[in-house]
Design a protein around this motif. Structure first.
Motif, PDB file in Angstrom:
ATOM      1  N   LEU A  29       0.843  -1.195   0.000  1.00  0.00           N
ATOM      2  CA  LEU A  29       0.000   0.000   0.000  1.00  0.00           C
ATOM      3  C   LEU A  29       0.880   1.246   0.000  1.00  0.00           C
ATOM      4  O   LEU A  29       1.850   1.337   0.735  1.00  0.00           O
ATOM      5  CB  LEU A  29      -0.929   0.006   1.209  1.00  0.00           C
ATOM      6  N   GLY A  30       0.530   2.196  -0.857  1.00  0.00           N
ATOM      7  CA  GLY A  30       1.264   3.459  -0.951  1.00  0.00           C
ATOM      8  C   GLY A  30       2.409   3.433  -1.941  1.00  0.00           C
ATOM      9  O   GLY A  30       3.044   4.453  -2.175  1.00  0.00           O
ATOM     10  N   GLU A  31       2.696   2.298  -2.524  1.00  0.00           N
ATOM     11  CA  GLU A  31       3.830   2.186  -3.446  1.00  0.00           C
ATOM     12  C   GLU A  31       3.523   2.746  -4.833  1.00  0.00           C
ATOM     13  O   GLU A  31       4.431   2.993  -5.611  1.00  0.00           O
ATOM     14  CB  GLU A  31       4.266   0.726  -3.571  1.00  0.00           C
ATOM     15  N   GLY A  32       2.249   2.911  -5.159  1.00  0.00           N
ATOM     16  CA  GLY A  32       1.867   3.407  -6.485  1.00  0.00           C
ATOM     17  C   GLY A  32       2.045   4.907  -6.619  1.00  0.00           C
ATOM     18  O   GLY A  32       2.632   5.575  -5.765  1.00  0.00           O
ATOM     19  N   ASP A  33       1.520   5.448  -7.707  1.00  0.00           N
ATOM     20  CA  ASP A  33       1.621   6.888  -7.974  1.00  0.00           C
ATOM     21  C   ASP A  33       0.758   7.718  -7.032  1.00  0.00           C
ATOM     22  O   ASP A  33       1.067   8.869  -6.757  1.00  0.00           O
ATOM     23  CB  ASP A  33       1.214   7.187  -9.419  1.00  0.00           C
ATOM     24  N   ALA A 151      -1.228   5.828   3.148  1.00  0.00           N
ATOM     25  CA  ALA A 151       0.124   5.332   2.890  1.00  0.00           C
ATOM     26  C   ALA A 151       0.614   5.981   1.608  1.00  0.00           C
ATOM     27  O   ALA A 151      -0.090   5.985   0.598  1.00  0.00           O
ATOM     28  CB  ALA A 151       0.110   3.815   2.733  1.00  0.00           C
ATOM     29  N   ARG A 152       1.821   6.525   1.666  1.00  0.00           N
ATOM     30  CA  ARG A 152       2.383   7.165   0.477  1.00  0.00           C
ATOM     31  C   ARG A 152       3.899   7.079   0.533  1.00  0.00           C
ATOM     32  O   ARG A 152       4.515   7.369   1.563  1.00  0.00           O
ATOM     33  CB  ARG A 152       1.958   8.627   0.417  1.00  0.00           C
ATOM     34  N   ALA A 153       4.492   6.684  -0.573  1.00  0.00           N
ATOM     35  CA  ALA A 153       5.954   6.640  -0.667  1.00  0.00           C
ATOM     36  C   ALA A 153       6.472   8.054  -0.888  1.00  0.00           C
ATOM     37  O   ALA A 153       5.908   8.812  -1.668  1.00  0.00           O
ATOM     38  CB  ALA A 153       6.386   5.724  -1.800  1.00  0.00           C
ATOM     39  N   GLU A 154       7.543   8.403  -0.177  1.00  0.00           N
ATOM     40  CA  GLU A 154       8.165   9.719  -0.327  1.00  0.00           C
ATOM     41  C   GLU A 154       9.660   9.543  -0.513  1.00  0.00           C
ATOM     42  O   GLU A 154      10.243   8.570  -0.032  1.00  0.00           O
ATOM     43  CB  GLU A 154       7.913  10.569   0.926  1.00  0.00           C
ATOM     44  N   VAL A 155      10.265  10.481  -1.208  1.00  0.00           N
ATOM     45  CA  VAL A 155      11.708  10.467  -1.398  1.00  0.00           C
ATOM     46  C   VAL A 155      12.291  11.654  -0.640  1.00  0.00           C
ATOM     47  O   VAL A 155      11.869  12.796  -0.816  1.00  0.00           O
ATOM     48  CB  VAL A 155      12.079  10.557  -2.899  1.00  0.00           C
ATOM     49  N   PHE A 156      13.262  11.359   0.232  1.00  0.00           N
ATOM     50  CA  PHE A 156      13.928  12.395   1.019  1.00  0.00           C
ATOM     51  C   PHE A 156      15.419  12.095   0.989  1.00  0.00           C
ATOM     52  O   PHE A 156      15.834  10.987   1.353  1.00  0.00           O
ATOM     53  CB  PHE A 156      13.393  12.419   2.451  1.00  0.00           C
TER      54      PHE A 156
END
Length: 190
Positions: A29-33, A151-156
């Motif tokens: 969950l959260g891995e998509g766009d 759920a959300r993927a983030e880039v930091f």
């Protein structure tokens, strides 16, 4: 359940089934766009007590962090100076169930439910009586709730990580829970 409900689609969000912590991870969950929404019944197993709240702009709808300058508080967004800031919750809790644990970010409305008081009261309590403040924090742990999360993927810093944010929190309805469990038992015994 990838590609879950979007921000304004409340009815679709309410229809999302409850997931265990392991299911949330295993299903990606959260891995998509787009972010995914899910519910989980979990217990607060740890709450970071430092920095539970931040000084915020008291102007309606702003909520930006304010900066203290010479005994006054200044909002850079509103370009306004105040004598007293508003305080808003922002903190992270570790929640767990029988399948695992995950970190969930909580904001103001969730904090008010967990602590039973507004953020300004918690900040004042911490300044006035650290022992009582720690007791309130300890008392909020090991409580079980139904969490409605995003759920959300983030880039930091070029590192991709999953962020779980609590959107809604509700107490457990034990009568309803017992009926659900009874239904599951009946389904498996037939």
């Amino acid at each position: 359940m990838q590609g879950g409900a979007q921000g304004g689609d409340m009815q679709a969000r309410q229809a999302d089934p409850s997931k265990t912590v392991a299911q949330v991870r295993d299903e990606g969950l959260g891995e998509g766009d787009k972010p995914d929404y899910f519910s989980t019944k979990a217990t607060i197993v740890y709450l970071k007590p430092d920095n539970l709240a931040y000084p915020a702009c008291p102007n309606e709808g702003c909520n930006k962090k304010v900066i203290e300058e010479n005994g006054q508080w200044r909002c850079e967004k509103c370009d306004t100076v105040f004598g007293e800031p508003s305080y808003r919750y922002i903190f992270t809790v570790a929640v767990g169930d029988h399948t695992g644990q995950m970190w969930v970010q909580c904001f103001n409305e969730i904090g008010e439910q967990i602590f039973g008081r507004p953020a300004r009261e918690m900040v004042a309590l911490q300044m006035a009586d650290e022992n009582q403040f720690q007791k309130v924090v300890r008392d909020s742990m090991f409580q079980t709730y139904n969490f409605r999360c995003r759920a959300r993927a983030e880039v930091f810093n070029d590192v991709r990580r999953m962020r779980y944010t609590a959107n809604r929190l509700s107490s457990i309805d034990y009568v309803k829970e017992a009926a659900n469990l009874s239904g599951l038992i009946d389904a498996y015994s037939n």
